[in-house]
Design a protein around this motif. Structure first.
Motif, PDB file in Angstrom:
ATOM      1  N   GLU A   1       0.823  -1.195   0.000  1.00 20.43           N
ATOM      2  CA  GLU A   1       0.000   0.000   0.000  1.00 20.43           C
ATOM      3  C   GLU A   1       0.869   1.261   0.000  1.00 20.43           C
ATOM      4  O   GLU A   1       0.530   2.262  -0.603  1.00 20.43           O
ATOM      5  N   VAL A   2       2.016   1.186   0.706  1.00 17.86           N
ATOM      6  CA  VAL A   2       2.932   2.326   0.676  1.00 17.86           C
ATOM      7  C   VAL A   2       3.375   2.596  -0.749  1.00 17.86           C
ATOM      8  O   VAL A   2       3.379   3.734  -1.220  1.00 17.86           O
TER       9      VAL A   2
ATOM     10  N   ARG B   1       0.783   4.328  -2.708  1.00 20.73           N
ATOM     11  CA  ARG B   1       0.733   5.776  -2.504  1.00 20.73           C
ATOM     12  C   ARG B   1       1.828   6.467  -3.324  1.00 20.73           C
ATOM     13  O   ARG B   1       1.608   7.487  -3.938  1.00 20.73           O
TER      14      ARG B   1
ATOM     15  N   ASP C   1      -6.753 -10.976  11.521  1.00 19.18           N
ATOM     16  CA  ASP C   1      -6.063  -9.709  11.775  1.00 19.18           C
ATOM     17  C   ASP C   1      -7.004  -8.668  12.377  1.00 19.18           C
ATOM     18  O   ASP C   1      -6.709  -7.469  12.354  1.00 19.18           O
TER      19      ASP C   1
ATOM     20  N   SER D   1     -11.132   4.207   4.260  1.00 19.14           N
ATOM     21  CA  SER D   1      -9.968   3.719   3.523  1.00 19.14           C
ATOM     22  C   SER D   1     -10.238   3.738   2.023  1.00 19.14           C
ATOM     23  O   SER D   1      -9.381   4.155   1.231  1.00 19.14           O
TER      24      SER D   1
ATOM     25  N   LEU E   1      -6.329  -1.042   0.942  1.00 18.25           N
ATOM     26  CA  LEU E   1      -6.191  -2.165   1.862  1.00 18.25           C
ATOM     27  C   LEU E   1      -6.429  -1.689   3.294  1.00 18.25           C
ATOM     28  O   LEU E   1      -5.494  -1.253   3.973  1.00 18.25           O
TER      29      LEU E   1
ATOM     30  N   HIS F   1      -6.952  -3.456   5.929  1.00 16.48           N
ATOM     31  CA  HIS F   1      -6.081  -4.301   6.740  1.00 16.48           C
ATOM     32  C   HIS F   1      -4.709  -4.320   6.067  1.00 16.48           C
ATOM     33  O   HIS F   1      -4.503  -5.000   5.059  1.00 16.48           O
ATOM     34  N   ALA F   2      -3.771  -3.591   6.631  1.00 15.49           N
ATOM     35  CA  ALA F   2      -2.461  -3.424   5.996  1.00 15.49           C
ATOM     36  C   ALA F   2      -1.717  -4.755   5.842  1.00 15.49           C
ATOM     37  O   ALA F   2      -0.874  -4.895   4.950  1.00 15.49           O
ATOM     38  N   GLU F   3      -2.041  -5.733   6.690  1.00 15.77           N
ATOM     39  CA  GLU F   3      -1.338  -7.023   6.632  1.00 15.77           C
ATOM     40  C   GLU F   3      -1.520  -7.722   5.280  1.00 15.77           C
ATOM     41  O   GLU F   3      -0.683  -8.547   4.887  1.00 15.77           O
TER      42      GLU F   3
ATOM     43  N   ALA G   1      -1.135  -6.679   2.362  1.00 14.29           N
ATOM     44  CA  ALA G   1      -0.032  -6.395   1.436  1.00 14.29           C
ATOM     45  C   ALA G   1       1.091  -7.426   1.595  1.00 14.29           C
ATOM     46  O   ALA G   1       1.650  -7.915   0.609  1.00 14.29           O
TER      47      ALA G   1
END
Length: 274
Positions: free
Chosen positions: A2-3, A6, A213, A224, A237, A239-241, A243
């Motif tokens: 997700e980073v 961006r 999670d 989001s 996402l 839920h960042a997990e 990724a």
């Protein structure tokens, strides 16, 4: 991931705001859909059309925000066309279409064909049909945006629910195709891919693998998705997990399948003699 999303967001679509826009949200009677309508209204959307197979529920959500409630079955092409026609005649040209309606049927290959077909119609063809009726209008106006609630199951898989996993994968595939085909026409696409969310779909159920999670609130999931639209990102996402799971899947598919088999044994224990 997700980073990276961006960092490499499509600059052509970044800075997309909701003030003064006309939006349609399906599955708006509750859960993520209702949260999307409330957040859009707070963000200054000109009108929000709230659609749901539960017409009374859609009307209640619309009453909360001064929007327009429409009863519509997203498994039916005639209803989708009527929804879009009614939205444009009563509210104006649709800028943002949030395809949020979805269904889940538990089970695997033994699930009846009728349930597989309904999953296909709601989870996949609803997006195809919305695009069929809206893309020509959006192209003639210079653009628009689709926000498709696709689920982390569409990126990974879903233990215990084959038709859900398969159709959500197809929804992701169609969203990718839509983005690469019409991006040059000013049409943006965002997929919203949460894991477990506290909605009617999860109410009363024993926590399963999707909640590993944590169970997220629909307001947070909706925010989001809308933030990704603002930033011109394809992938949202909550839920960042997820990724990290996607990276592991891509790096070593066999090892990832092995890990998913462990989860399947944990959450879907076999009956004696099966």
């Amino acid at each position: 991931m997700e980073v990276a999303g961006r960092e490499f967001a499509n600059r052509e679509f970044a800075g997309w705001e909701f003030a003064g826009r006309v939006a349609v949200v399906t599955g708006a009677a509750g859960g993520i859909g209702r949260s999307l309508t409330l957040l859009l209204a707070r963000s200054g959307a000109a009108r929000v059309v709230c659609a749901d197979i539960d017409a009374e529920g859609a009307a209640r959500t619309a009453a909360e925000i001064g929007g327009i409630g429409v009863g519509a079955d997203m498994a039916r092409d005639d209803d989708i066309r009527r929804l879009i026609d009614e939205a444009e005649s009563r509210a104006g040209p649709v800028d943002l279409f949030c395809g949020n309606a979805g269904i889940i049927r538990r089970g695997g290959e033994e699930v009846p064909d009728a349930d597989w077909q309904l999953s296909w119609d709601v989870n996949v063809m609803a997006h195809v049909r919305a695009a069929r009726h809206l893309v020509p209008r959006m192209r003639s106006r210079g653009g628009g945006h689709f926000l498709i609630t696709a689920s982390a199951a569409g990126l990974l898989n879903q233990v215990g629910a084959a038709s859900y996993a398969v159709t959500k994968h197809a929804a992701v595939g169609f969203a990718e195709w839509l983005a690469l085909t019409y991006g040059d026409d000013g049409i943006g696409v965002t997929i919203l891919c949460p894991q477990a969310v506290r909605t009617g779909m999860t109410a009363g159920r024993t926590p399963g693998v999707a909640s590993i999670d944590g169970m997220m609130e629909p307001d947070d999931v909706a925010e989001s998705g809308l933030q990704a639209v603002r930033e011109g990102r394809f992938l949202a996402l909550p839920h960042a997990e997820v990724a990290g799971y996607m990276l592991r899947k891509a790096e070593n598919y066999d090892r990832w399948i092995g890990g998913m088999r462990k989860l399947n044994r944990r959450f879907m224990p076999r009956q004696a003699g099966a």
